[in-house]
Design a protein around this motif. Structure first.
Motif, short mmCIF file in Angstrom:
data_model
loop_
_atom_site.label_atom_id
_atom_site.label_comp_id
_atom_site.label_asym_id
_atom_site.label_seq_id
_atom_site.Cartn_x
_atom_site.Cartn_y
_atom_site.Cartn_z
N GLY A 154 4.46 -6.16 -2.59
CA GLY A 154 3.94 -5.87 -1.26
C GLY A 154 4.71 -4.74 -0.57
O GLY A 154 5.94 -4.74 -0.55
N ILE A 155 3.96 -3.81 -0.02
CA ILE A 155 4.57 -2.67 0.70
C ILE A 155 3.77 -2.42 1.97
O ILE A 155 2.54 -2.45 1.93
CB ILE A 155 4.53 -1.37 -0.13
N GLY A 156 4.45 -2.12 3.05
CA GLY A 156 3.73 -1.70 4.25
C GLY A 156 4.30 -2.33 5.51
O GLY A 156 3.98 -3.45 5.86
N GLY A 157 5.18 -1.60 6.16
CA GLY A 157 5.67 -2.03 7.47
C GLY A 157 6.60 -3.21 7.46
O GLY A 157 6.78 -3.86 8.49
N ILE A 158 7.20 -3.50 6.33
CA ILE A 158 8.11 -4.65 6.28
C ILE A 158 9.43 -4.26 6.95
O ILE A 158 10.12 -3.35 6.50
CB ILE A 158 8.34 -5.12 4.83
N SER A 159 9.73 -4.92 8.07
CA SER A 159 10.91 -4.56 8.84
C SER A 159 11.93 -5.67 8.91
O SER A 159 13.10 -5.43 9.14
CB SER A 159 10.52 -4.19 10.27
N VAL A 187 1.28 -0.38 10.02
CA VAL A 187 0.38 -0.51 8.86
C VAL A 187 0.45 -1.89 8.21
O VAL A 187 -0.34 -2.20 7.32
CB VAL A 187 0.62 0.59 7.79
N LYS A 188 1.38 -2.71 8.66
CA LYS A 188 1.56 -4.02 8.02
C LYS A 188 0.28 -4.86 7.96
O LYS A 188 -0.05 -5.43 6.91
CB LYS A 188 2.68 -4.79 8.74
N PRO A 189 -0.49 -4.95 9.06
CA PRO A 189 -1.71 -5.77 8.99
C PRO A 189 -2.71 -5.26 7.96
O PRO A 189 -3.39 -6.05 7.30
CB PRO A 189 -2.29 -5.66 10.41
N ILE A 190 -2.79 -3.94 7.79
CA ILE A 190 -3.71 -3.36 6.82
C ILE A 190 -3.23 -3.69 5.41
O ILE A 190 -4.00 -4.09 4.54
CB ILE A 190 -3.81 -1.83 7.04
N ALA A 191 -1.93 -3.54 5.22
CA ALA A 191 -1.35 -3.82 3.91
C ALA A 191 -1.52 -5.29 3.54
O ALA A 191 -1.87 -5.61 2.40
CB ALA A 191 0.13 -3.43 3.91
N HIS A 219 -2.37 16.47 7.84
CA HIS A 219 -2.28 15.00 7.93
C HIS A 219 -1.15 14.51 7.02
O HIS A 219 -0.87 15.09 5.98
CB HIS A 219 -3.61 14.35 7.56
N GLY A 220 -0.52 13.44 7.45
CA GLY A 220 0.58 12.90 6.66
C GLY A 220 0.31 11.46 6.29
O GLY A 220 -0.73 10.89 6.61
N GLY A 221 1.26 10.86 5.58
CA GLY A 221 1.12 9.48 5.14
C GLY A 221 1.71 8.53 6.16
O GLY A 221 2.87 8.63 6.51
N TYR A 222 0.87 7.62 6.64
CA TYR A 222 1.28 6.70 7.72
C TYR A 222 1.88 5.43 7.15
O TYR A 222 1.37 4.85 6.19
CB TYR A 222 0.04 6.35 8.54
N CYS A 223 2.97 4.99 7.78
CA CYS A 223 3.65 3.79 7.31
C CYS A 223 4.37 3.16 8.50
O CYS A 223 4.16 3.55 9.63
CB CYS A 223 4.64 4.15 6.21
N ILE A 278 0.84 -1.19 0.00
CA ILE A 278 0.00 0.00 0.00
C ILE A 278 0.89 1.25 0.00
O ILE A 278 2.02 1.22 0.47
CB ILE A 278 -0.94 0.05 1.23
N ASN A 279 0.30 2.33 -0.51
CA ASN A 279 0.90 3.63 -0.28
C ASN A 279 0.54 4.00 1.16
O ASN A 279 -0.06 3.21 1.88
CB ASN A 279 0.34 4.65 -1.28
N THR A 280 0.89 5.18 1.58
CA THR A 280 0.68 5.53 2.99
C THR A 280 -0.77 5.88 3.29
O THR A 280 -1.56 6.19 2.40
CB THR A 280 1.58 6.71 3.38
N ILE A 281 -1.09 5.82 4.58
CA ILE A 281 -2.47 6.02 5.05
C ILE A 281 -2.60 7.42 5.66
O ILE A 281 -1.73 7.86 6.41
CB ILE A 281 -2.81 4.95 6.10
#
Lengths: 432, 454
Positions: A267-272, A243-247, A235-239, A209-212
């Motif tokens: 796949g994009i979103g909170g991958i650490s 956000v991983k569960p949403i992504a 407001h800014g873009g959340y990452c 996902i792009n940011t929330i």
């Protein structure tokens, strides 16, 4: 001869939407990929690909000062992160020149260029050949930027309109021979709709996902959110990890939608770390993009990601990513197909229990009163599951601080699989 | 107070010695406190609360620290224990809250550092005024004898209920053992006095010094002048060895030396025994031995008649003493004070002991340890002479201490007691605070009930 450690015999290389890369770990379009200096360092560190931070038409965008903020855990661990940066604030010419040079130096790496220009055919027609001339391997359409750019009719303003997604995608396929990845915004209600639109427009892949849209925290003294620009915020873009569960849900939604089941997903979103990547791949992703984790720890994390993923794959007998890509999709279904006859019950390992009572109070106050607190003569506490009351909700296991102390044990049953559709308790069940 | 040692040399450079008497356990930094507070599991029915003699809601105050609510944390502590600051420093947490912490085993690394977190909250609290209200004046006036932890705690809680309180104290300063008896490196500088100043801010409490029961004060008069009396007398008498030469120069109670040390403006002026013997097995014995080492003694030997396990000093305290170079000799009991030609103590002769059928017996062997000074730390006893007037002598005793019921009532109506001078006393500051608090509750209930009847 130098000593070398044994490495797992696993092939991490991928071919995603026609783009080859030595490993599936790409850096997302963001500050870490804004210029040649950073991208060179990323490639030196071992990243398999990079999505160059979004290019736009000249004059370049202008950014404000004070750009990021975080949602912190109590110990200052970053749970989530947000930013109010716009697309690149450097000129198109400089970016194109650097992309060309970097690609020449790193022919084996995936170099994708993120793009965002006004939603008119002429703009896309003008920029696409310039990008293609750099030798880049593909383009990613930034249809998701949630702050600033939508106010100018770009970014999420396009990504929230399926007709525009389809239109822009088609222009790109018309005026460029490069693979087109459409980056989706999560700031919508049903992610399948924009994914289908991208597919109709001819997209080679989607990335998400792009940011929330987000406000991470407030400065309560000055009554203003962060990041604070002067006396105001936006407001800014959340990452980041939060956000991983949403992504992952959105990736799975697209992967199991019959219309888009064959559409490659990045796949994009909170991958650490490697496990996050493996999870995205299991849900159907063919490559992953990372940003926040690299911004917090530097590019070196790709070492641990590659090593961890390779060792896990070797242990499981997977020789390449394709062998487990999408493997969890078939087990992800609608609620109505879940087995109503399945029963799992909590089990407390008394040898591991440290008697903190967290499971007890969680169950007693907020769940099913299924844990008994027993105190023996010496004052030793003992917590026991009242099996006949336990509904298998997992709350006790989640609240337990000790690894593997509480396990959920599936109960043997002689009852066959029965979905809600077949359940006699369902007044609306589908009868044959 | 240290007349018995006046022949000994002085400790020397007081400024240089100061470093040895700073905090044994330095306070946590803000960062350390946050990290440590995260380790608390916020247990339900937490074992640490059960282990705390003063019933502090430990998980709650730690959670408040972690949520950057230091005043909330401090108030949680002080609601149960108004001397939470000194208790955080002097409590043997290793046998109380931290022992029972669910993380107190190898798999969890170590218990949450509850004592240090409590200190952090109290050290960093910042109230605009006093954090507790004094209820409307009840018109009642209570006498509290003894300004030690029990008396102070009792006085504060009585003040919260709106009673007037007069604390009668024999010494020149309030605080009891906090001021005069705790090792200097455990309760440094003037902390005891600062804490009392904070406590007194509730108002309605007056402290009169130089007031000694059995001397210039009688229970008769107190009962006549006040609506109730609380006795927080402590244990003022040092136990005797019962040996010839007990009064020879060079031999004295450890508590008296510690009292002098704590009040000394120049540590260098203190008499120093190059070689000294401490007899005893409790925390006072350890405190004495440790402080002698820090004052510059060459040889400090702690002697106990049984084994290390039987010592009342905690394992933690013993380990600290050993790490500081204190030699611990077990299975030896005092037999004879060795006196030199000059009439001064030259050492101690000990009888070697062992247990036979569970009874401690002398083996017949002896052990001589040469010393310039011998400190006895074999326990404190209730000083009975304070309760010798007609009325006071009627107060029932129990093994040499004051007998009380569950509500801290003595056998004499209107007279209550708590702290070390009563039977369940354990020589713990925190327990004295709890006694004072609960006795105040009992006094309040009793006198308000009387008022209703009247």
């Amino acid at each position: 001869m130098t000593a070398t450690a044994k490495r797992p015999d696993v092939d991490l290389s991928i071919e995603f939407a026609g783009i080859k890369a030595p490993n599936p770990f790409w850096l997302a379009s963001a500050p870490p990929t804004d210029k040649a200096y950073n991208v060179e360092r990323a490639f030196e560190a071992g990243w398999g690909g990079v999505v160059w931070k979004t290019l736009g038409e000249d004059p370049a965008a202008v950014n404000v000062s004070s750009r990021y903020s975080a949602h912190f855990g109590k110990n200052r661990e970053v749970l989530g992160f947000n930013n109010i940066e716009l697309i690149t604030d450097r000129s198109l010419e400089i970016n194109l020149r650097e992309i060309t040079e970097v690609k020449q130096r790193w022919p084996d790496r995936a170099l994708i260029v993120s793009l965002m220009v006004p939603c008119v055919e002429e703009s896309w027609k003008a920029i696409l050949p310039l990008v293609e001339a750099t030798g880049a391997n593909g383009i990613e359409l930034n249809l998701g930027c949630p702050h600033g750019m939508p106010e100018r009719g770009m970014g999420a303003a396009v990504g929230q309109n399926p007709d525009l997604i389809e239109q822009v995608t088609r222009w790109c396929k018309t005026y460029s021979s490069l693979p087109v990845i459409v980056k989706l915004t999560p700031n919508i209600t049903d992610i399948r709709v924009p994914a289908r639109a991208a597919l109709r427009g001819g997209a080679d892949a989607v990335s998400l996902i792009n940011t929330i849209n987000s406000i991470t925290s407030l400065d309560l003294d000055n009554m203003v959110a962060k990041p604070t620009v002067g006396t105001q915020s936006t407001h800014g873009g959340y990452c980041g990890a939060a956000v991983k569960p949403i992504a992952m849900n959105m990736v799975a939604e697209i992967a199991r939608d019959p219309e888009t089941a064959e559409l490659p997903i990045c796949g994009i979103g909170g991958i650490s770390h490697w496990r996050d990547a493996a999870e995205f791949v299991a849900l159907g992703a063919g490559a992953v993009q990372v940003c926040t984790a690299a911004m917090l720890h530097g590019f070196r994390i790709v070492d641990e990601m590659q090593d961890g993923l390779a060792r896990w794959m070797a242990e499981k007998g997977y020789r390449s990513l394709s062998e487990f890509s999408g493997k969890a999709v078939r087990n992800t279904t609608d609620w109505k197909y879940l087995d109503m006859n399945f029963q799992t019950i909590a089990h407390i390992d008394q040898d591991k229990c440290i008697e903190c009572g967290r499971c007890y109070i969680a169950c007693e106050d907020t769940s099913h009163q299924s844990i008994a607190k027993l105190v023996d003569a010496s004052g030793t506490r003992r917590y026991e599951v009242i099996e006949e009351e336990c509904v298998g909700c997992n709350l006790c296991q989640i609240t337990c601080p000790v690894q593997d102390c509480i396990t959920m044990v599936p109960q043997p049953s002689d009852k066959p699989y029965m979905s809600w559709n077949e359940d006699p308790r369902n007044p609306f069940r589908e009868t044959a | 107070m240290t007349d018995a040692l006046s022949h000994l040399p002085r400790a020397g450079d007081g400024a240089a010695l100061k470093a040895g008497f700073t905090d044994l356990h330095p306070p946590l930094t803000q960062r350390q406190a946050i990290i440590e507070s995260q380790r608390c599991l916020y247990c339900y029915d937490a074992p640490c609360i059960e282990a705390c003699p003063s019933d502090i809601d430990i998980p709650r105050f730690i959670r408040e620290i972690s949520e950057d609510n230091i005043n909330g944390a401090a108030q949680t502590i002080l609601e149960q224990n108004i001397l939470g600051g000194s208790c955080a420093r002097v409590c043997p947490t290793e046998i109380l809250c931290e022992q029972s912490c669910v993380r107190n085993h190898d798999a969890e690394c170590q218990p949450v550092l509850i004592g240090l977190l409590q200190r952090h909250a109290i050290d960093h609290m910042h109230f605009d005024g006093h954090p507790f209200h004094r209820a409307a004046d009840t018109g009642k006036h209570i006498a509290v004898v003894g300004a030690g932890p029990a008396g102070l705690s009792c006085g504060h809680r009585l003040a919260m209920h709106g009673h007037r309180v007069t604390i009668l104290e024999a010494e020149a300063k309030p605080g009891g053992l906090n001021e005069y008896g705790i090792a200097k490196y455990k309760l440094v500088d003037d902390y005891a006095q600062r804490e009392i100043a904070f406590l007194l801010k509730i108002g309605g409490i007056e402290i009169r010094h130089g007031q000694r029961l059995g001397d210039n004060l009688t229970l008769d008069a107190l009962q006549r002048d006040y609506d109730a009396v609380f006795l927080g007398l402590g244990l003022a008498a040092s136990r005797q060895l019962g040996l010839i030469g007990e009064n020879a120069p060079g031999l004295m109670p450890a508590t008296e030396y510690i009292k002098t040390l704590r009040q000394a403006s120049d540590l260098g002026s203190l008499p120093l025994a190059r070689r000294c013997v401490v007899i005893g097995a409790g925390n006072t014995a350890i405190d004495m031995a440790m402080q002698m080492v820090r004052l510059g003694a060459d040889e400090v030997t702690l002697v106990y008649r049984r084994d290390a396990e039987a010592m009342s000093a905690t394992g933690h305290e013993q380990a600290i003493a050993k790490a500081n170079g204190v030699r611990i000799v077990t299975w030896a009991q005092p037999k004879q004070v060795l006196i030199g030609d000059d009439g001064r103590v030259s050492g101690m002769r000990f009888a070697r002991t062992e247990t036979r059928d569970g009874t401690l017996v002398a083996t017949g062997e002896t052990l001589d340890i040469p010393a310039d000074a011998v400190f006895k730390a074999i326990g404190q006893a209730f000083a009975d002479d304070g309760l010798s007037d007609d009325r006071a002598s009627r107060i029932a005793r129990d093994g040499g201490k004051i007998h009380i019921d569950d509500s801290f009532r003595t056998s004499l109506a209107g007279v209550y007691a708590g702290g070390d001078c009563v039977v369940p006393g354990q020589d713990l500051t925190v327990q004295a605070v709890q006694h004072g608090k609960l006795a105040a509750q009992a006094i309040h209930q009793d006198i308000m009930a009387q008022q209703e009847v009247a």
